[in-house]
Design a protein around this motif. Structure first.
Motif, mmCIF file in Angstrom:
data_model
loop_
_atom_site.group_PDB
_atom_site.id
_atom_site.type_symbol
_atom_site.label_atom_id
_atom_site.label_comp_id
_atom_site.label_asym_id
_atom_site.label_seq_id
_atom_site.Cartn_x
_atom_site.Cartn_y
_atom_site.Cartn_z
ATOM 1 N N TRP A 1 14.997 -25.147 4.518
ATOM 2 C CA TRP A 1 15.245 -23.495 4.767
ATOM 3 C C TRP A 1 15.282 -22.602 5.684
ATOM 4 C CZ3 TRP A 1 18.827 -23.713 1.978
ATOM 5 C CH2 TRP A 1 19.107 -23.777 0.531
ATOM 6 N N ALA A 2 14.060 -23.000 6.400
ATOM 7 C CA ALA A 2 14.347 -22.276 7.601
ATOM 8 C C ALA A 2 15.426 -22.909 8.531
ATOM 9 C CB ALA A 2 12.801 -22.471 8.613
ATOM 10 N N LEU A 3 15.459 -23.842 8.803
ATOM 11 C CA LEU A 3 16.647 -24.509 9.323
ATOM 12 C C LEU A 3 18.200 -24.234 8.325
ATOM 13 C CD1 LEU A 3 14.967 -28.393 9.657
ATOM 14 C CD2 LEU A 3 15.014 -26.165 12.088
ATOM 15 N N ASN A 4 17.954 -24.256 7.883
ATOM 16 C CA ASN A 4 18.716 -23.748 7.031
ATOM 17 C C ASN A 4 19.253 -22.370 7.566
ATOM 18 O OD1 ASN A 4 20.692 -22.499 4.889
ATOM 19 N ND2 ASN A 4 20.817 -24.611 4.455
ATOM 20 N N TYR A 5 18.537 -21.411 7.146
ATOM 21 C CA TYR A 5 19.097 -20.025 7.383
ATOM 22 C C TYR A 5 19.096 -19.269 8.754
ATOM 23 C CZ TYR A 5 17.826 -18.706 2.775
ATOM 24 O OH TYR A 5 18.016 -18.560 0.941
ATOM 25 N N LEU A 6 18.154 -20.421 10.051
ATOM 26 C CA LEU A 6 18.499 -20.505 11.130
ATOM 27 C C LEU A 6 20.192 -20.697 11.349
ATOM 28 C CD1 LEU A 6 17.204 -19.712 13.703
ATOM 29 C CD2 LEU A 6 16.369 -22.540 13.894
ATOM 30 N N PHE A 7 20.402 -21.816 11.478
ATOM 31 C CA PHE A 7 21.932 -22.132 11.778
ATOM 32 C C PHE A 7 22.985 -20.899 10.960
ATOM 33 C CE2 PHE A 7 19.967 -27.009 11.853
ATOM 34 C CZ PHE A 7 19.898 -26.266 13.268
ATOM 35 N N ALA A 8 22.893 -20.960 10.216
ATOM 36 C CA ALA A 8 23.237 -19.997 9.379
ATOM 37 C C ALA A 8 23.698 -18.344 9.730
ATOM 38 C CB ALA A 8 23.202 -19.508 7.738
ATOM 39 N N GLY A 9 22.824 -18.073 10.811
ATOM 40 C CA GLY A 9 22.621 -16.748 11.338
ATOM 41 C C GLY A 9 21.553 -16.157 10.338
ATOM 42 N N ALA A 10 20.908 -16.099 9.257
ATOM 43 C CA ALA A 10 20.202 -15.180 9.042
ATOM 44 C C ALA A 10 18.875 -15.135 9.483
ATOM 45 C CB ALA A 10 20.350 -15.140 7.207
ATOM 46 N N TYR A 11 19.064 -14.031 10.215
ATOM 47 C CA TYR A 11 17.695 -14.572 10.538
ATOM 48 C C TYR A 11 16.141 -14.226 9.952
ATOM 49 C CZ TYR A 11 20.780 -15.348 14.152
ATOM 50 O OH TYR A 11 20.942 -15.565 15.018
ATOM 51 N N THR A 12 16.160 -13.088 9.299
ATOM 52 C CA THR A 12 15.123 -13.092 7.788
ATOM 53 C C THR A 12 14.866 -14.275 7.178
ATOM 54 O OG1 THR A 12 16.294 -10.087 8.374
ATOM 55 C CG2 THR A 12 14.023 -11.249 6.444
ATOM 56 N N GLY A 13 15.888 -14.467 6.652
ATOM 57 C CA GLY A 13 15.758 -15.727 6.218
ATOM 58 C C GLY A 13 15.189 -16.535 7.121
ATOM 59 N N ALA A 14 14.829 -17.083 7.732
ATOM 60 C CA ALA A 14 14.675 -18.372 8.412
ATOM 61 C C ALA A 14 13.099 -17.543 9.625
ATOM 62 C CB ALA A 14 15.096 -18.494 9.967
ATOM 63 N N LEU A 15 12.978 -16.568 9.458
ATOM 64 C CA LEU A 15 11.525 -16.430 9.668
ATOM 65 C C LEU A 15 11.062 -15.885 8.727
ATOM 66 C CD1 LEU A 15 9.918 -15.053 12.217
ATOM 67 C CD2 LEU A 15 10.376 -12.697 11.306
ATOM 68 N N LEU A 16 11.099 -15.953 7.134
ATOM 69 C CA LEU A 16 10.381 -15.816 6.498
ATOM 70 C C LEU A 16 9.673 -17.002 5.913
ATOM 71 C CD1 LEU A 16 11.572 -12.888 4.442
ATOM 72 C CD2 LEU A 16 10.092 -12.546 5.316
ATOM 73 N N ASN A 17 10.987 -18.305 6.161
ATOM 74 C CA ASN A 17 10.453 -19.259 6.216
ATOM 75 C C ASN A 17 9.154 -20.156 6.849
ATOM 76 O OD1 ASN A 17 12.066 -20.744 3.848
ATOM 77 N ND2 ASN A 17 13.678 -18.955 4.272
ATOM 78 N N THR A 18 9.549 -19.144 8.076
ATOM 79 C CA THR A 18 8.852 -19.787 8.510
ATOM 80 C C THR A 18 7.961 -18.968 9.177
ATOM 81 O OG1 THR A 18 9.896 -20.628 10.472
ATOM 82 C CG2 THR A 18 8.561 -20.254 11.145
ATOM 83 N N ILE A 19 7.283 -18.198 8.878
ATOM 84 C CA ILE A 19 6.119 -17.618 7.845
ATOM 85 C C ILE A 19 5.671 -18.031 6.864
ATOM 86 C CG2 ILE A 19 4.924 -15.460 6.981
ATOM 87 C CD1 ILE A 19 7.073 -14.035 8.837
#
Length: 165
Positions: free
Chosen positions: A26-44
Motif C-alpha cells: 500500500w505504501a507503493l500504491n499510495y505513492l504512485f497515486a500521489g496520496a502522500y499521507t497514505g504512503a507515509l502512514l504505510n511506511t511508518i
C-alpha cells in the motif's frame, strides 16, 4: 489478497507479519497515486510493525516509548499533504487518526483489542480511500473489515467452546 489474512490470523505475530506485507504494497500504491499521507502512514506502519513484532522478544523493542514515537509520527504525517494542498483539509486527518488507533492496536498484546481498535482504524481509512477515489484501496479496506469480523467471530467461538468445556 494480503488484506483478508491480516486480522483473520490467529496469533498476534501473524497479524503483524501480514500487516507489514500489506503496508509495503500500500505504501507503493499510495505513492504512485500521489496520496502522500497514505504512503507515509504505510511506511511508518512498516517501521511500527517491525518494532512491535519484536516487542517482548528484544529488549530494544520492548520499551513503551516506541508507542509514543509512532503516535507522534502518525500525528505529524498529514503535514506533507497539507503542504501539497496549500491549505488545511480534514481529509489527511482521516488516515492519520485511523493510524493512531492502529498504533495502539498493534502495540496491544491481546488479539481481541487489536481487532476492536483495528475496526475503528479501518473505518477511517475506508472513508479516506473513498474520498481520494482509490478503488483498489477501498476494496482492500472492505476486505480488511471482513477479516476483522472473521477474526472476532473465530475468537468468540473459541472462547465460547472453552466456557462450555
Amino acid at each position: 489478497a494480503l488484506s483478508i489474512f491480516i486480522y483473520a490470523a490467529k496469533s498476534r505475530s501473524k497479524i503483524i507479519v501480514f500487516k507489514f506485507a500489506s503496508d509495503l504494497v500500500w505504501a507503493l500504491n499510495y505513492l504512485f497515486a500521489g496520496a502522500y499521507t497514505g504512503a507515509l502512514l504505510n511506511t511508518i506502519g512498516m517501521a511500527r510493525e517491525t518494532v512491535f513484532y519484536n516487542r517482548g522478544r528484544k529488549k530494544w523493542a520492548s520499551h513503551r516509548f516506541w508507542l509514543y514515537v509512532f503516535i507522534a509520527l502518525t500525528f505529524l504525517s498529514p503535514i506533507l499533504e497539507f503542504i501539497k494542498l496549500g491549505h488545511f483539509s480534514f481529509v489527511p486527518l482521516l488516515p492519520a487518526t485511523g493510524s493512531m488507533f492502529a498504533v495502539i492496536s498493534f502495540y496491544s498484546i491481546k488479539t481481541k483489542n487489536m481487532r476492536i481498535l483495528g475496526l475503528i482504524a479501518q473505518t477511517l481509512w475506508t472513508i479516506y480511500n473513498a474520498i481520494v477515489a482509490n478503488p483498489t484501496a477501498l476494496i482492500a479496506s472492505i476486505l480488511i473489515t471482513v477479516s476483522i469480523f472473521i477474526g472476532m467471530f473465530r475468537e468468540w467461538r473459541d472462547d465460547h467452546k472453552k466456557e462450555k468445556a
